[in-house]
Design a protein around this motif. Structure first.
Motif: not given
Length: 175
Positions: A26-29, A31-41, A57-64, A66-70
């Motif tokens: 999920d790492g690259m996805k 990276h791309q999601l954060v870049a599409a969510c200003p003002p996130l650094d 274990s203390t993070s979460v990926a949200a998919t719709l 099959g695509e990462l949306v959160g």
């Protein structure tokens, strides 16, 4: 996605989105999601890979479909294992407006790694209204106090190049 899972605005319902622990793939996805969510650094891809592996274990990926949306990255503070620090919250445009960020926070708090957690911390710039609303709402839903103070100062820590980051502390609470 069919319209049966959508709200009137065309966005999905939170129930249509699958929450899971992130994996290194999920790492690259992320990276791309954060870049599409200003003002996130944005962080480096390597940092996102670590978030998706070392802190899964203390993070979460949200998919719709099959695509990462959160994505939320977080970690328990080594000196205070009763505190989870939420590092970054990203919700893609396709998943906004359905309460996903709140659902992701609850997912993290329900994980075994957070069984001793009774405080949540994060940092927010003073002008980030969406984050203030999210964490104020989370405190209300957790029936917990919320306090804030300057954590990283604009001039002292960022040499005037970034707004001050306010430390927001929610708790105590029980999940």
């Amino acid at each position: 996605m069919s319209n049966s899972g959508s709200t009137k605005s065309g966005n999905p319902r939170a129930d249509d989105i699958v929450l899971r622990a992130p994996v290194p793939e999920d790492g690259m996805k992320v990276h791309q999601l954060v870049a599409a969510c200003p003002p996130l650094d944005p962080n480096s891809v390597y940092c996102n890979l670590l978030q998706c592996s070392h802190f899964s274990s203390t993070s979460v990926a949200a998919t719709l479909d099959g695509e990462l949306v959160g994505f939320i990255s977080g970690y328990c503070l080594p000196e205070r294992p009763d505190t989870v620090f939420v590092w970054q919250v990203a919700v893609g445009e396709a998943a906004r407006g359905c309460g996903l960020a709140t659902k992701m926070i609850r997912f993290i708090l329900s994980q075994p790694a957070c069984e001793t957690v009774s405080y949540l911390e994060t940092t927010i710039t003073e002008d980030n209204n969406a984050s203030w609303a999210l964490f104020t709402g989370a405190a209300r839903k957790l029936d917990a106090d919320i306090n804030s103070s300057v954590f990283f100062d604009k001039n002292t820590h960022f040499q005037g190049e970034h707004d001050s980051e306010m430390l927001v502390r929610i708790g105590p609470f029980s999940v």
